[in-house]
Enzyme design. Structure first.
Site, PDB file in Angstrom:
ATOM      1  N   HIS A 182      -2.916   2.273 -20.454  1.00 56.47           N
ATOM      2  CA  HIS A 182      -2.198   1.561 -21.510  1.00 56.47           C
ATOM      3  C   HIS A 182      -3.039   0.386 -22.015  1.00 56.47           C
ATOM      4  CE1 HIS A 182       1.774   3.454 -21.300  1.00 56.47           C
ATOM      5  NE2 HIS A 182       1.679   3.430 -19.976  1.00 56.47           N
ATOM      6  N   ALA A 196     -12.997   1.411   1.963  1.00 52.68           N
ATOM      7  CA  ALA A 196     -11.575   1.715   1.906  1.00 52.68           C
ATOM      8  C   ALA A 196     -10.804   0.656   1.129  1.00 52.68           C
ATOM      9  CB  ALA A 196     -11.017   1.828   3.320  1.00 52.68           C
ATOM     10  N   THR A 251     -14.203  -1.419 -10.887  1.00 59.71           N
ATOM     11  CA  THR A 251     -13.974  -1.670 -12.311  1.00 59.71           C
ATOM     12  C   THR A 251     -15.256  -1.665 -13.130  1.00 59.71           C
ATOM     13  OG1 THR A 251     -14.130  -4.071 -11.987  1.00 59.71           O
ATOM     14  CG2 THR A 251     -11.939  -3.074 -11.778  1.00 59.71           C
ATOM     15  N   ARG A 263     -17.200  -5.513  -4.955  1.00 59.47           N
ATOM     16  CA  ARG A 263     -18.463  -6.249  -5.049  1.00 59.47           C
ATOM     17  C   ARG A 263     -19.437  -5.706  -4.013  1.00 59.47           C
ATOM     18  NH1 ARG A 263     -14.515 -10.115  -6.090  1.00 59.47           N
ATOM     19  NH2 ARG A 263     -14.843 -11.354  -7.985  1.00 59.47           N
TER      20      ARG A 263
END
Length: 259
Positions: free
Chosen positions: A173, A218, A223, A238
């Protein structure tokens, strides 16, 4: 004459087998629909423009439409396609629960159109969206209960290891849109390099490229792009280390039976 117990057994057999009888009858339609979507997808890729191949209306986010008043006839004509799209989602879940890798792989390849490499394994309970836009390389292992949202394309390399409950999303969205619409773009494709290891419970968002041999720890949420052989952890993920660059293992394609 059949007795009451025989009628009950017959009814139970129809309930258990009925969905698969319906699936066999629906296979020609499912294949024809998939072929049409593949042609549209390839054509739009060649033009570097996928607007001609937007996700099926019933498979987009539920609010990805501005409310409009539709005529009764228009609603009647749309009803079959909504049921068909809903059926495709339903049968995808059911196929993921078939206790046979051979049968599941046949359906994924021949009916749904997944580009599934030799000795690749998709374990129990997978949910796949837009199968024909999913490519899985040789020897790759996809763990149980994964979600592979391939609406804008997912390409997974060779000998990749997915642990359980991995989620990949290529569409989302737009929180800035007044109608909360879903975005769809060629740039949202996710690619994963050879011998990467995607840990349990990880989430990979759209537009991400994960390099060869990378490790996603895990529970991480990826992103941004990941460089080859990097070890990533956290939310957002990271770099916390680097993996051995001299990887040579190859998975043999012998999955656990019935699972």
């Amino acid at each position: 004459m059949l007795n009451v117990e025989s009628y009950i057994l017959l009814l139970l057999a129809l309930i258990v087998c009925g969905k698969w009888i319906a699936f066999i009858l629906m296979c020609p339609l499912l294949v024809a629909f998939r072929i049409r979507k593949e042609k549209s997808w390839k054509s739009s890729e060649n033009q570097h423009n996928r607007t001609a191949d937007k996700p099926d209306e019933a498979e987009t986010c539920a609010t990805d439409r501005t409310p409009t008043r539709k005529s009764f006839l228009h609603k009647v004509l749309q009803t079959p396609q909504y049921y068909f799209f809903g059926y495709r989602r339903y049968i995808d879940f059911q196929v993921g629960l078939i206790p046979s890798h051979t049968i599941r792989n046949f359906i994924y390849r021949k009916i749904f159109g997944v580009k599934l490499g030799k000795m690749a394994t998709i374990y129990w309970g997978a949910e796949i969206r837009d199968h024909h836009k999913l490519k899985i390389g040789r020897g790759t292992i996809i763990g149980d209960h994964v979600i592979l949202d391939a609406r804008n394309g997912i390409e997974i390399g060779d000998n990749v290891n997915f642990s359980s409950n991995v989620h990949i999303w290529t569409e989302q969205h737009d929180h800035r849109d007044p109608d909360f619409a879903c975005n769809s773009s060629a740039a949202f494709k996710v690619t994963i390099g050879n011998r990467a290891w995607i840990g349990p419970g990880t989430t990979i968002l759209h537009s991400v490229n994960i390099g060869e041999g990378a490790v996603i720890a895990a529970g991480a949420v990826v992103t941004k792009d990941v460089e080859p052989f990097a070890i990533m952890a956290g939310i957002p993920a990271r770099k916390i280390g680097e993996r051995n660059h001299n990887l040579r293992y190859e998975f043999n394609g012998y999955p656990a039976p019935f699972y």
